[in-house]
Design a protein around this motif. Sequence first.
Motif, mmCIF file in Angstrom:
data_model
loop_
_atom_site.group_PDB
_atom_site.id
_atom_site.type_symbol
_atom_site.label_atom_id
_atom_site.label_comp_id
_atom_site.label_asym_id
_atom_site.label_seq_id
_atom_site.Cartn_x
_atom_site.Cartn_y
_atom_site.Cartn_z
ATOM 1 N N GLY A 166 50.930 35.526 41.488
ATOM 2 C CA GLY A 166 49.737 36.019 40.839
ATOM 3 C C GLY A 166 49.662 37.520 40.664
ATOM 4 N N THR A 181 44.803 37.258 42.665
ATOM 5 C CA THR A 181 44.719 35.870 42.192
ATOM 6 C C THR A 181 45.898 35.083 42.729
ATOM 7 O OG1 THR A 181 45.994 36.325 40.189
ATOM 8 C CG2 THR A 181 43.602 36.590 40.043
ATOM 9 N N SER A 187 46.610 25.849 42.220
ATOM 10 C CA SER A 187 45.583 26.626 41.535
ATOM 11 C C SER A 187 45.455 26.245 40.065
ATOM 12 C CB SER A 187 45.905 28.118 41.643
ATOM 13 O OG SER A 187 47.047 28.439 40.864
ATOM 14 N N TYR A 219 40.652 39.526 34.151
ATOM 15 C CA TYR A 219 40.311 39.553 35.568
ATOM 16 C C TYR A 219 39.347 40.704 35.807
ATOM 17 C CZ TYR A 219 40.560 39.675 40.611
ATOM 18 O OH TYR A 219 40.220 39.647 41.937
ATOM 19 N N THR A 226 38.207 35.550 37.409
ATOM 20 C CA THR A 226 38.964 35.481 36.166
ATOM 21 C C THR A 226 38.258 34.573 35.177
ATOM 22 O OG1 THR A 226 41.020 35.719 37.441
ATOM 23 C CG2 THR A 226 41.226 35.004 35.148
#
Length: 265
Positions: A166, A181, A187, A219, A226
């Motif tokens: 991420g 993230t 996810s 983001y 996000t």
Amino acid sequence: GLFALGAAAGASVLGIATAVLLGVVAGAALAVFFTERGAVPSAPTSAWEIHFPGDRRLDVGGRIDPVTISPDGRWLAYVLDERDDTRLYVRGIDRVEPRVVEGCEGARHPFFSPDSRWVGFFAREGLYKAPVTGGAPLRLCDAPLDNRGASWGPDGELVYASYASGLWLVPEYGCEPESLTPAGEESGVVQHRWPQFLPDGRRILVVRQSFEGPRLAIYDLDRRSTRTLAGVQSAAKAVYLPAGYLVLAEAGELLALRFDVESER
């Protein structure tokens, strides 16, 4: 700016053109953005002619972002493929010969600081910055080999994307990076790519790859959240221009779409 790039035989003309255009577009975005914020003066239109020595060529593989121009329009950074390795070159507009950044073997994804005094890059499982005028690079933090680009914000923060883990945030003086993230099957987002700070310095444009394909998202650093951009088609890469456009790269084509950064539409 105008670029005339001499490439070795066998290099993809379309790949080189796309890489160079995206690098120029990104540099133009930064130049306009930071000029509006008063960080740098307006840069004149400039022309660059660069010849690659010997069998060296731009590394334009799908995972490499090899060309970028500084916000003040006076520096060009590019990555060349040299006999099974890559190296980072920096050239000033008033210089005839480029300079190899020392200690940059394996360099990838160059990017500039807002004041154009530093060039950042990935190499040897780390994130580095080096003075554009010469000198040893400084290691900011560890970074995985699967990185997918970085951006240097106006408030002294850098964000970079990892293929598997991420988005990450690190201050420009360096320290342990902060995870923003997650990525992974659990996810629903399996990749993050090509982050770019938006003009307010608190939002980041990023490509999120899910099982349904790539989607553009923003983001929010303040909210630590996000959101996917509605009404914007998928793209392998996107660059925001302060004139009010998103420039998208997809399937070898470049597209420009009107985009209001405040409403995110």
